[in-house]
Design a protein around this motif. Structure first.
Motif, PDB file in Angstrom:
ATOM      1  N   ASN A   1       0.843  -1.185   0.000  1.00 36.32           N
ATOM      2  CA  ASN A   1       0.000   0.000   0.000  1.00 36.32           C
ATOM      3  C   ASN A   1       0.880   1.238   0.000  1.00 36.32           C
ATOM      4  O   ASN A   1       2.060   1.179   0.365  1.00 36.32           O
ATOM      5  CB  ASN A   1      -0.905   0.008   1.247  1.00 36.32           C
ATOM      6  N   VAL A   2       0.302   2.356  -0.405  1.00 39.48           N
ATOM      7  CA  VAL A   2       1.057   3.602  -0.403  1.00 39.48           C
ATOM      8  C   VAL A   2       1.504   3.896   1.027  1.00 39.48           C
ATOM      9  O   VAL A   2       0.665   3.959   1.937  1.00 39.48           O
ATOM     10  CB  VAL A   2       0.206   4.758  -0.949  1.00 39.48           C
ATOM     11  N   PRO A   3       2.816   4.050   1.248  1.00 40.80           N
ATOM     12  CA  PRO A   3       3.286   4.250   2.632  1.00 40.80           C
ATOM     13  C   PRO A   3       2.897   5.621   3.165  1.00 40.80           C
ATOM     14  O   PRO A   3       3.002   6.638   2.471  1.00 40.80           O
ATOM     15  CB  PRO A   3       4.805   4.118   2.487  1.00 40.80           C
ATOM     16  N   LYS A   4       2.413   5.632   4.411  1.00 41.14           N
ATOM     17  CA  LYS A   4       2.047   6.876   5.085  1.00 41.14           C
ATOM     18  C   LYS A   4       3.096   7.183   6.148  1.00 41.14           C
ATOM     19  O   LYS A   4       3.385   6.343   6.997  1.00 41.14           O
ATOM     20  CB  LYS A   4       0.669   6.744   5.750  1.00 41.14           C
ATOM     21  N   PHE A   5       3.672   8.356   6.082  1.00 41.11           N
ATOM     22  CA  PHE A   5       4.694   8.711   7.051  1.00 41.11           C
ATOM     23  C   PHE A   5       4.484  10.115   7.590  1.00 41.11           C
ATOM     24  O   PHE A   5       5.420  10.862   7.802  1.00 41.11           O
ATOM     25  CB  PHE A   5       6.089   8.577   6.421  1.00 41.11           C
ATOM     26  N   GLY A   6       3.225  10.481   7.789  1.00 44.07           N
ATOM     27  CA  GLY A   6       2.930  11.761   8.403  1.00 44.07           C
ATOM     28  C   GLY A   6       3.097  11.685   9.907  1.00 44.07           C
ATOM     29  O   GLY A   6       3.302  10.615  10.485  1.00 44.07           O
ATOM     30  N   THR A   7       2.933  12.811  10.565  1.00 45.86           N
ATOM     31  CA  THR A   7       3.142  12.866  12.017  1.00 45.86           C
ATOM     32  C   THR A   7       2.132  12.022  12.782  1.00 45.86           C
ATOM     33  O   THR A   7       2.422  11.527  13.866  1.00 45.86           O
ATOM     34  CB  THR A   7       3.071  14.318  12.503  1.00 45.86           C
ATOM     35  N   SER A   8       0.917  11.864  12.227  1.00 48.59           N
ATOM     36  CA  SER A   8      -0.110  11.093  12.932  1.00 48.59           C
ATOM     37  C   SER A   8      -0.280   9.692  12.370  1.00 48.59           C
ATOM     38  O   SER A   8      -1.151   8.946  12.803  1.00 48.59           O
ATOM     39  CB  SER A   8      -1.459  11.830  12.841  1.00 48.59           C
ATOM     40  N   ASP A   9       0.561   9.310  11.397  1.00 52.15           N
ATOM     41  CA  ASP A   9       0.433   8.001  10.762  1.00 52.15           C
ATOM     42  C   ASP A   9       1.302   6.969  11.461  1.00 52.15           C
ATOM     43  O   ASP A   9       2.376   7.277  11.986  1.00 52.15           O
ATOM     44  CB  ASP A   9       0.851   8.075   9.288  1.00 52.15           C
TER      45      ASP A   9
END
Length: 889
Positions: free
Chosen positions: A581-589
């Motif tokens: 899946n598209v990797p999520k690397f935000g502050t809340s992810d």
């Protein structure tokens, strides 16, 4: 010797992922009468074996219940081959394998047994058992007798045993070797080299984990390198050494002034009688010889008279000239006419010098008197589980040549690379910067709370300094004849302890080599004066392209860079479907555990993908990542080249390959599938290159070559998103050797044309015959920094693609874009299996991820090792849906 290596994807998965060890099919230095013991080994864990080595090594001892072993190999490669562990390079499988720190060393302590036929020799003939690498310590038995009377330990130490008295009279023999892991094994606590304790051994340090790899659970325990039987008569000829002196400043073309060849070799007489004879070698039909007398039980180094080679064919780094290699056969003839032993050495005629560049504040390198601007890549190891093969080495080094690099640095947390690696570097013209086994992380350069012992203690690692020096001597002898070897280095980011450094620098290297630059550590002030503070290398991680052009860094930078995941096809090979899946690397992810385990550096990297628009799916994300990859590495090497000889004498990218399935710093993946990093770097590293400064829009030409270029045509064009062409200018130009030249700025043109949707910039250099010598194609965002126009491009469906077989294993692909089409942007060409649609690996493309302007044509040549599978060409681009093209005969 097995030659069953076939590097299409199914073969890679079978051989590499099943752990079956593939054997080298050639040597640079080899005895004339030897063979490898590389099949038919069996093994058992020590906990299941109650008998001792003398009993086990007798042919009558039953091996019922013992399992097939991979030799050369490690315990893990054997367990993988026997399907006792899952593939540790896939998903989170490595977490399912017991770590030696938790199990104790006995868990990975194994007996290895091999039977072979060798008749008892007649007369004064001798038979030798030779090991090229065991990790970490062992005891060796043959036919009921212990062979090593003294301790055999240390990962980097060859050993040769005269087994003549121990051979069976009936010719049936059995070797038994018990191999113990390193001690201590170190705790894999997430630090660089874990808790650092692995460095107390003279062995590889990355096995306890690093920021680009997870722990190797057995710490590479096993008979990891080749095992030979060699047969000689009364005298054993070993460790030949050839030095070439090439005075003056040379050019690759034309007749050459003479070169001097200096040859030495060691002669060992293990017998009870003195021996007299002749040591000689032949080169280009010329014979050089010397009479020798050898006392019993002695080894003597013999120096032959210097030989003057007239009109030599020289060896040059990649891009500058040919890599001509000579062969010299050395022989020892008893009584002057009976061959006792011989060795053939392949070598190149070249000389390497260095001096200090006062302008840059760094060392600069010369080959055959010509100054070389160093463009290099950092190399860890070909495979983290030590599954080496000549074919894999050849492919990996060729990729580096294809990137237009000229140097590979072997990082100090790994090993002195194998002769087969150096053989590939000799072939492809890659200079080698070889570290010894020290790293700043494990060996105490910094305070590190993850390390078990303090800096003062770690500064003394390894525990056995005598073993380190003995191993260094042996590894120097092993690879010193290779023309590609250019630099010795004491360690990565730190010197060895003083009582190792001083003898290594002042006595061992001058005595055993004496022809190469020795730098005390990889970012030493003597190599690259650090006037900027910090550690002397970097920056690491993805950067704004302007950084590489505007911000001055260390003048011979040994480590800079680090981005580069593979495309969708690459990711599928080691990430389970449920994690694709598209990797999520935000502050809340919460980042995906598989992606982070395989070292994806999402923070920073994702923000460079976002300007291309939201990713629809993982395939779209991976395509956009390739745009980032290409732009990043082209910009990096262009920025350094733009300041060569003023700011810099060289740059070595951290890093250009991965020894496992990581996503941090790689130009091709573990399966030998190149990504866009490779082609961006290839473009920016051209010997003659046209480029544009991203900050001020200045168009420049850089010439790394030894020769000037006259009457070049510089052609500058722009294309809008619809494909409309505008000729900015075309002018004639000259450029001198080893220089760069600024022309004019296109910044206002780019800003004005691209403010709404972005714009394309085409730069070309043509010779007098209108042949394209350099072709560079940039894409620019709109005024807000987004690539909005790319997302509104029309499809390039009318792009005509043909494929034609030029010869066996060589295909030409032609892309023709009609004049009424948009730019056919960023197209990936792949050779694939007709049935499975899987890529044939490795395949070498002279260009890829290419863009074709309206009304133009481009050709790509690809080469591969053909087999019986039917293949077609796949092509897919930013605005070109995937299509498959049959190959015309």
């Amino acid at each position: 010797m097995r030659k069953d290596f076939n590097i299409k994807l199914p073969a890679i998965l079978f051989f590499l992922m099943s752990g079956i060890m593939l054997q080298f099919s050639g040597h640079v230095t080899f005895a004339q009468n030897q063979y490898e013991l590389n099949e038919g080994w069996k093994c058992a864990p020590i906990k299941t074996v109650k008998d001792d080595g003398k009993t086990i090594s007798k042919t009558g001892f039953s091996l019922a219940g013992w399992k097939p072993a991979v030799v050369p190999g490690t315990v893990l490669t054997t367990l993988l081959a026997n399907k006792e562990i899952p593939d540790p390079f896939y998903g989170l499988n490595n977490e399912k394998i017991p770590d030696i720190y938790d199990t104790g060393r006995e868990f990975y302590t194994y007996w290895f047994v091999k039977e072979f036929k060798e008749p008892f020799p007649a007369n004064d003939d001798q038979v030798w058992l030779k090991f090229r690498g065991i990790n970490y310590s062992c005891e060796i038995f043959l036919n009921g007798s212990k062979i090593n009377t003294t301790a055999y330990e240390g990962m980097f130490l060859r050993q040769s045993f005269n087994i003549t008295p121990f051979l069976s009279k009936d010719g049936n023999n059995r070797i038994a070797v018990i191999v113990h892991p390193p001690d201590p094994v170190g705790k894999a606590n997430g630090g660089q080299g874990g808790d650092g304790m692995i460095a107390k051994n003279v062995s590889i340090q990355y096995t306890a984990g690093w920021d680009w790899i997870r722990p190797i659970r057995d710490r590479n325990t096993g008979i990891w390198d080749k095992v030979y039987i060699e047969k000689t008569r009364s005298v054993n000829l070993k460790d030949p050494h050839i030095i070439t002196l090439v005075p003056g400043r040379r050019t690759p073309e034309g007749n050459q002034q003479p070169a001097v060849i200096k040859v030495t070799a060691d002669l060992e007489n293990p017998g009870n009688k003195p021996v007299e004879g002749l040591l000689q070698y032949v080169i280009e039909g010329n014979k050089v010889s010397k009479k020798v007398s050898l006392a019993p039980h002695t080894t003597k180094t013999i120096t032959l008279d210097d030989f003057t080679l007239k009109n030599p064919k020289l060896w040059w780094p990649a891009g500058y000239g040919k890599q001509y290699l000579y062969k010299a056969q050395l022989q020892f003839l008893e009584k002057g006419n009976i061959q006792s032993d011989s060795e053939t050495v392949t070598f190149g005629v070249r000389e390497i010098q260095t001096d200090w560049n006062a302008t840059t504040g760094s060392r600069q390198i010369y080959v055959n008197g010509q100054k070389i601007f160093i463009k290099g890549g950092n190399w860890i190891i070909s495979d983290a589980m030590l599954r080496f093969s000549e074919e894999r080495y050849d492919a990996e080094v060729r990729f580096h040549r294809d990137m237009n690099l000229n140097l590979i640095r072997i990082w100090g947390g790994a090993l002195v690379e194998r002769p087969e690696f150096y053989q590939a570097c000799d072939k492809y013209g890659m200079l080698v910067f070889q570290d010894f086994w020290i790293s700043g992380d494990c060996n105490g350069r910094w305070v590190d709370p993850q390390k078990k012992e303090d800096q003062w203690t770690r500064r003394k690692y390894p525990d056995n300094h005598t073993l380190f020096l003995k191993s260094a001597e042996d590894m120097i002898k092993m690879v010193r004849n290779h023309p590609s070897l250019a630099i010795w280095c004491g360690g990565n980011e730190i010197t060895p302890p003083e009582d190792i450094l001083v003898p290594l620098r002042d006595s061992i290297l001058p005595k055993l080599d004496g022809t190469r630059w020795f730098v005390e550590y990889s970012n030493s002030d003597s190599m690259s004066y650090n006037s900027l503070g910090g550690n002397g290398d970097g920056p690491y991680g993805i950067q704004p392209i302007s950084t590489f052009w505007e911000n001055r860094t260390f003048p011979f930078n040994s480590e800079v860079g680090s981005v580069g995941i593979g495309d969708y096809e690459s990711l599928k090979r080691f990430i389970p479907k449920e994690n694709l899946n598209v990797p999520k690397f935000g502050t809340s992810d919460k980042p995906d555990s598989v992606w982070t385990y395989h070292t994806y550096t999402g923070v920073g990297y994702n923000q460079y993908i976002e300007p291309y628009g939201p990713s629809k799916d993982i395939k779209d994300f991976a395509l956009k990542a390739q745009l980032v990859n290409y732009d990043q590495y082209r910009g990096l090497i262009e920025g350094f080249s733009a300041h060569m000889w003023e700011w810099y004498t060289g740059v070595i990218i951290w890093k250009t390959q991965n020894p496992w399935t990581a996503m941090r710093g790689q130009m091709y993946d573990y399966y030998l599938d190149p990504n866009a990093c490779l082609y961006g770097l290839k473009s920016g590293s051209e010997l003659l290159h046209v480029m544009c400064n991203p900050v001020d829009g200045m168009v420049m030409i850089v010439n790394n070559d030894f020769k000037p270029y006259r009457n070049l045509m510089l052609v500058v064009k722009t294309y809008d998103i619809s494909g409309k062409e505008k000729l900015v200018t075309q002018v004639f130009s000259n450029i001198e050797p080893a220089s760069f030249k600024k022309y004019f700025s296109v910044k206002k043109t780019i800003d004005d044309m691209g403010k709404d949707s972005g714009v394309f910039l085409s730069l070309q250099l043509l010779d007098e015959n209108k042949k394209v010598l350099s072709d560079n194609f940039y894409w620019y965002p709109d005024a807000k920094g987004n690539y909005s126009g790319l997302n509104n491009m029309q499809k390039a469906d009318n792009l005509k693609v043909t494929a034609r077989k030029q010869s066996e294993g060589k295909i030409e692909v032609t892309l023709t874009n009609p004049s009424n089409n948009p730019v056919a942007f960023f197209n990936r060409i792949s050779l694939v299996n007709e049935q499975t649609r899987e890529r044939v690996l490795p395949t070498f493309y002279d260009d890829n991820y290419i863009s074709v302007s309206p009304g133009t044509e481009k050709r790509v040549i690809l080469e591969y090792k053909p087999d019986n599978q039917k293949t077609v060409i796949s092509i897919e681009g930013w605005n070109l849906p995937q299509k498959y093209i049959s190959i015309e005969k």
